[in-house]
Structure formats: structure tokens, C-alpha cells
Design a protein around this motif. Structure first.
Motif, PDB file in Angstrom:
ATOM      1  N   VAL A 294       0.854  -1.259   0.042  1.00 22.86           N
ATOM      2  CA  VAL A 294      -0.247  -0.130  -0.093  1.00 22.86           C
ATOM      3  C   VAL A 294       0.988   1.357  -0.057  1.00 22.86           C
ATOM      4  CG1 VAL A 294      -1.706   1.545   1.264  1.00 22.86           C
ATOM      5  CG2 VAL A 294      -1.870  -0.957   1.422  1.00 22.86           C
ATOM      6  N   THR A 295       0.934   2.097  -0.825  1.00 22.71           N
ATOM      7  CA  THR A 295       1.086   3.325  -0.609  1.00 22.71           C
ATOM      8  C   THR A 295       0.646   4.229   0.588  1.00 22.71           C
ATOM      9  OG1 THR A 295       1.239   3.273  -2.766  1.00 22.71           O
ATOM     10  CG2 THR A 295       2.330   5.273  -2.106  1.00 22.71           C
ATOM     11  N   HIS A 296       1.743   4.385   1.591  1.00 22.22           N
ATOM     12  CA  HIS A 296       1.481   4.958   2.524  1.00 22.22           C
ATOM     13  C   HIS A 296       2.311   6.978   2.425  1.00 22.22           C
ATOM     14  CE1 HIS A 296      -0.323   2.600   4.696  1.00 22.22           C
ATOM     15  NE2 HIS A 296       0.694   1.783   4.175  1.00 22.22           N
ATOM     16  N   CYS A 297       1.524   8.201   2.783  1.00 22.07           N
ATOM     17  CA  CYS A 297       2.304   9.087   3.105  1.00 22.07           C
ATOM     18  C   CYS A 297       3.019   9.618   4.227  1.00 22.07           C
ATOM     19  CB  CYS A 297       0.583  10.430   2.761  1.00 22.07           C
ATOM     20  SG  CYS A 297      -0.548   9.839   1.471  1.00 22.07           S
ATOM     21  N   LEU A 298       4.138   9.767   4.146  1.00 23.91           N
ATOM     22  CA  LEU A 298       4.883  10.010   5.294  1.00 23.91           C
ATOM     23  C   LEU A 298       5.423  11.483   5.632  1.00 23.91           C
ATOM     24  CD1 LEU A 298       7.201   6.208   4.540  1.00 23.91           C
ATOM     25  CD2 LEU A 298       4.573   7.218   5.498  1.00 23.91           C
ATOM     26  N   ALA A 299       5.610  12.280   4.475  1.00 22.98           N
ATOM     27  CA  ALA A 299       5.112  13.897   4.735  1.00 22.98           C
ATOM     28  C   ALA A 299       4.947  14.349   3.918  1.00 22.98           C
ATOM     29  CB  ALA A 299       7.190  13.973   4.673  1.00 22.98           C
ATOM     30  N   VAL A 300       4.313  15.980   4.454  1.00 25.45           N
ATOM     31  CA  VAL A 300       3.628  17.044   3.743  1.00 25.45           C
ATOM     32  C   VAL A 300       4.303  18.251   2.891  1.00 25.45           C
ATOM     33  CG1 VAL A 300       2.305  17.197   5.394  1.00 25.45           C
ATOM     34  CG2 VAL A 300       1.570  17.548   3.668  1.00 25.45           C
ATOM     35  N   ALA A 301       4.048  19.064   2.706  1.00 28.93           N
ATOM     36  CA  ALA A 301       4.561  19.977   2.588  1.00 28.93           C
ATOM     37  C   ALA A 301       2.672  20.662   3.072  1.00 28.93           C
ATOM     38  CB  ALA A 301       4.118  20.308   0.715  1.00 28.93           C
ATOM     39  N   GLY A 302       2.891  20.921   4.022  1.00 22.06           N
ATOM     40  CA  GLY A 302       1.348  21.069   5.073  1.00 22.06           C
ATOM     41  C   GLY A 302       1.189  22.626   4.878  1.00 22.06           C
ATOM     42  N   ASP A 303       1.999  23.718   4.393  1.00 20.33           N
ATOM     43  CA  ASP A 303       1.396  24.723   4.551  1.00 20.33           C
ATOM     44  C   ASP A 303       0.958  25.056   2.420  1.00 20.33           C
ATOM     45  OD1 ASP A 303       1.757  25.786   6.811  1.00 20.33           O
ATOM     46  OD2 ASP A 303       3.773  27.275   6.107  1.00 20.33           O
ATOM     47  N   ARG A 304       1.580  24.874   1.867  1.00 12.67           N
ATOM     48  CA  ARG A 304       1.509  24.253   0.651  1.00 12.67           C
ATOM     49  C   ARG A 304       0.226  23.852   0.061  1.00 12.67           C
ATOM     50  NH1 ARG A 304       4.749  21.872  -3.511  1.00 12.67           N
ATOM     51  NH2 ARG A 304       3.112  21.006  -4.651  1.00 12.67           N
ATOM     52  N   ALA A 305       0.037  22.603   1.277  1.00  8.40           N
ATOM     53  CA  ALA A 305      -1.629  22.162   1.106  1.00  8.40           C
ATOM     54  C   ALA A 305      -2.090  22.767   1.523  1.00  8.40           C
ATOM     55  CB  ALA A 305      -1.039  20.517   1.542  1.00  8.40           C
ATOM     56  N   ALA A 306      -2.360  23.419   2.630  1.00  9.43           N
ATOM     57  CA  ALA A 306      -3.343  24.506   3.308  1.00  9.43           C
ATOM     58  C   ALA A 306      -3.535  25.675   2.285  1.00  9.43           C
ATOM     59  CB  ALA A 306      -2.996  24.597   4.614  1.00  9.43           C
ATOM     60  N   GLU A 307      -2.573  26.451   1.827  1.00  7.00           N
ATOM     61  CA  GLU A 307      -2.725  27.037   0.802  1.00  7.00           C
ATOM     62  C   GLU A 307      -3.776  27.040   0.007  1.00  7.00           C
ATOM     63  OE1 GLU A 307       0.550  29.095   0.619  1.00  7.00           O
ATOM     64  OE2 GLU A 307       0.584  29.302   2.940  1.00  7.00           O
ATOM     65  N   GLU A 308      -3.606  25.859  -0.282  1.00  2.00           N
ATOM     66  CA  GLU A 308      -4.001  25.386  -2.088  1.00  2.00           C
ATOM     67  C   GLU A 308      -5.614  24.997  -1.851  1.00  2.00           C
ATOM     68  OE1 GLU A 308      -1.477  22.682  -4.087  1.00  2.00           O
ATOM     69  OE2 GLU A 308      -3.237  22.023  -5.717  1.00  2.00           O
ATOM     70  N   LEU A 309      -6.111  24.769  -0.353  1.00  2.00           N
ATOM     71  CA  LEU A 309      -7.282  24.824  -0.226  1.00  2.00           C
ATOM     72  C   LEU A 309      -8.148  25.449   0.098  1.00  2.00           C
ATOM     73  CD1 LEU A 309      -9.531  22.511   0.618  1.00  2.00           C
ATOM     74  CD2 LEU A 309      -8.158  23.024   3.316  1.00  2.00           C
ATOM     75  N   LEU A 310      -7.577  26.420   0.512  1.00  2.00           N
ATOM     76  CA  LEU A 310      -8.361  27.579   0.812  1.00  2.00           C
ATOM     77  C   LEU A 310      -8.324  28.591  -0.448  1.00  2.00           C
ATOM     78  CD1 LEU A 310      -7.160  28.179   5.333  1.00  2.00           C
ATOM     79  CD2 LEU A 310      -9.549  27.385   3.573  1.00  2.00           C
ATOM     80  N   SER A 311      -6.847  28.233  -0.980  1.00  4.15           N
ATOM     81  CA  SER A 311      -7.547  29.995  -2.001  1.00  4.15           C
ATOM     82  C   SER A 311      -8.161  29.433  -3.430  1.00  4.15           C
ATOM     83  CB  SER A 311      -5.373  29.999  -2.406  1.00  4.15           C
ATOM     84  OG  SER A 311      -5.099  28.859  -2.866  1.00  4.15           O
ATOM     85  N   THR A 312      -8.382  28.259  -3.228  1.00  4.05           N
ATOM     86  CA  THR A 312      -9.719  27.745  -4.214  1.00  4.05           C
ATOM     87  C   THR A 312     -11.647  27.551  -3.835  1.00  4.05           C
ATOM     88  OG1 THR A 312      -8.201  25.105  -4.213  1.00  4.05           O
ATOM     89  CG2 THR A 312     -10.810  25.108  -5.187  1.00  4.05           C
TER      90      THR A 312
END
Ligand code: RIB
Ligand code: CA
Length: 314
Positions: A294-312
Motif C-alpha cells: 500500500v502507498t502511504h503518505c509519510l511527509a507533507v508540504a503542509g503549508d502549501r496544501a492548506a493554501e491550495e485548499l483555501l485559495s480554491t
């Protein structure tokens, strides 16, 4: 274009994930299926219908009601302290004229997969019960769907319903294990990354102040539900005016896997035990146990993800 079926237990973060998916040009939502979890399956279904009305789409998205209980045992009841009395933080959305399909969620998933072989990404935001039931009806499902992206589990961090288990997996460990054993192309987006992706009150306020008129109603909704959610995380996790991004991160990863670091690991779910039921067990030994990768997510560009979410929603 990612053609997706979203399977959810429409609580607060599910609702943000659904609205996000509906606003993204890279995604076409072919259907939404519901199950119990954060709230009852009836409430989850009603919430989806109301959210679709809020989104003011030019086309209708079919909604299929699914499992009201896990494969084994019984549902624990609504998680009011996290998701409010109605699953969406007590926010009252106008009711919808749209009705759910007569077809159960698992039948809908099977039919859509057969009609669109190799095309569909199933994004699960709740327990994997509906997907496991679909699999029981169509064992070829892993070949018929393109891939599955699931919010669920935790590998190295702490759990959120027990010291080691995450809610979506702990809520139906047998379903998750059946899905894993079936050999889907499965990516799990777990607490290792969702807890490190945070929405802050400051960013929400900025969005509220600057969003376009066309997004005003949706942003007012986000503000209402996330106010409830921030309140829970303030008391639960001592998180001062920020909260994690669970379900929306699964949609983000489906769109842009570059947001996370991925690792394929042989994986099973612990389905027994007093303290470890629902734990995701990965084997990192060179001579690992015999289990699907199974492919697991172990680290994240969290700030970029949150900004991409809200800026949408700007
Ligand atoms: O553990 C977080 C997950 O559990 C999210 O999907 C949330 O909506 C709940 O279902
Ligand atoms: Ca969920």
C-alpha cells in the motif's frame, strides 16, 4: 481529468473536502456515496444533498446511501463533540429537492466501475465499508477502478481514537483489511500528514474578507463549520486557532501527489486485540510478511496544501 466517486461520512472535514472537489477543475465528481461514521448514514446523506445545493452546480451529481453499520459490530453513534449535532457543526443548510438514488452505495460503485473500466478514482473519506461491500459483489473491482485514495490510518504517529488507531480504520478494521487484501492501487492519507496540514483562523479570516461574490455563500458555510471544528481542536489538542486538514488532504493528494512523500509498504490492519484494533501494521523488515503493498503518505508540504485548499475558495 480525475473522474471520481467520493465516499464519505459527511462530517465537517468531509464537507470541506466535497466542496473543494466540486470547485477544482481537475476533478469531475461522478457520484457521492455515504456511510455512517461521524454521523448516521441518513444524516450524512442529507448533508451531502444540502452541500450539493449550496455548491450551485449546473449538473446533478448522483448520491447513493450506503452502510449504516460496519461489517462487524455496531456503529458507536455520532461524534457530536467533533462534528456537531448534525455532522456539520450545527450549521443549518437549506434542504435539497434532490433525492438519493434507490441503488445502495455498494451497487452504485460496482455499476459505475463496470461502466467505466479503468477510469474511476474512488476517494474514501470515511470507513471503507461501502468499498468492501462493493468488493464482495464484484471481486474484479481492483481491476475495474483506476485507483483508491483513502483518508485513514497512521503509521508512525499517534492515533486519534486510540493510542494507535485512526477513526476511519478503527471504525471498520475488517473492511479496511479486505480492501487492502484485494490488491487495489491504494494510497492511504493518514494522520502522519493530515495532522501536519493546518487551517489557521488567520487564513480563514483572510478568505472571508477577500473571497469573490460567487464564493460568498460557500465561504460563509466554511467559516461556520470550521468555527465549530476549531473549538473542538482547541480543547482536545490545545491547538490555538488552528485545526488539521484530514479529508480535504485526500482530495489534494489525488490531484497533486507531489504534496506528499510516498512510500509503498506491505500492509495489514490489526482486526483483533484490546489496545491495537484498527492499527495499520506495516512491515519494514527486509524479509517482510506476505501482504499487499500500500502507498502511504509519510511527509507533507503542509503549508502549501492548506493554501491550495483555501485559495480554491477565493
Ligand atoms: O480521523 C479523521 C477522519 O475521521 C476523518 O475522515 C473524519 O471525517 C472522520 O471520519
Ligand atoms: Ca470523514
Amino acid at each position: 481529468m480525475i473522474r471520481t466517486i467520493i465516499d464519505c461520512d459527511t462530517g465537517i472535514d468531509d464537507s470541506v473536502a466535497i466542496l473543494f472537489a466540486l470547485r477544482r477543475p481537475e476533478i469531475h465528481v461522478e457520484g457521492i456515496t455515504t456511510g455512517c461514521g461521524n454521523t448516521s448514514v441518513d444524516q450524512a446523506t442529507d448533508n451531502v444533498l444540502r452541500l450539493l445545493k449550496l455548491a450551485e452546480l449546473s449538473y446533478e451529481i448522483p448520491v447513493a446511501k450506503g452502510a449504516g453499520q460496519p461489517l462487524e459490530g455496531t456503529w458507536d453513534g455520532p461524534v457530536v463533540r467533533v462534528h456537531g449535532p448534525n455532522g456539520i457543526g450545527g450549521v443549518e443548510l437549506p434542504s435539497s429537492e434532490q433525492c438519493p438514488l434507490d441503488e445502495p452505495a455498494s451497487d452504485f460503485i460496482v455499476r459505475m466501475a463496470r461502466e467505466n473500466p479503468g477510469e474511476l478514482t474512488v476517494i474514501t473519506l470515511g470507513r471503507m465499508t461501502n468499498l468492501a461491500l462493493a468488493l464482495q459483489k464484484e471481486p474484479m473491482l481492483p481491476k475495474l477502478v483506476k485507483n483508491v485514495v483513502s483518508m485513514g490510518g497512521v503509521i508512525y504517529g499517534a492515533g486519534n481514537t486510540s493510542p494507535v488507531a485512526e477513526a476511519n480504520i478503527a471504525g471498520d478494521p475488517e473492511a479496511a483489511d479486505q480492501v487492502i487484501m484485494a490488491g487495489f492501487d491504494l494510497t492511504m492519507v493518514g494522520l502522519d500528514v493530515t495532522m501536519k496540514t493546518r487551517i489557521t483562523r488567520q487564513r480563514l479570516e483572510f478568505l472571508r474578507a477577500h473571497c469573490s461574490a460567487s464564493n460568498r455563500r460557500v465561504v460563509d458555510y466554511l467559516h461556520g463549520v470550521l468555527e465549530y471544528y476549531l473549538g473542538y481542536y482547541r480543547t482536545q489538542d490545545f491547538a490555538f486557532d488552528h485545526c488539521p486538514v484530514h479529508d480535504p488532504l485526500a482530495v489534494l493528494v489525488a490531484i497533486d501527489p507531489g504534496l506528499v512523500s510516498l512510500k509503498k509498504l506491505p500492509t495489514r490492519i490489526e482486526c483483533g486485540g484490546q489496545y491495537c484494533r484498527g492499527k495499520v501494521v506495516v512491515d519494514e523488515r527486509p524479509h517482510h510478511f506476505d501482504a499487499p503493498f500500500v502507498t502511504h503518505c509519510l511527509a507533507v508540504a503542509g503549508d502549501r496544501a492548506a493554501e491550495e485548499l483555501l485559495s480554491t475558495f477565493m
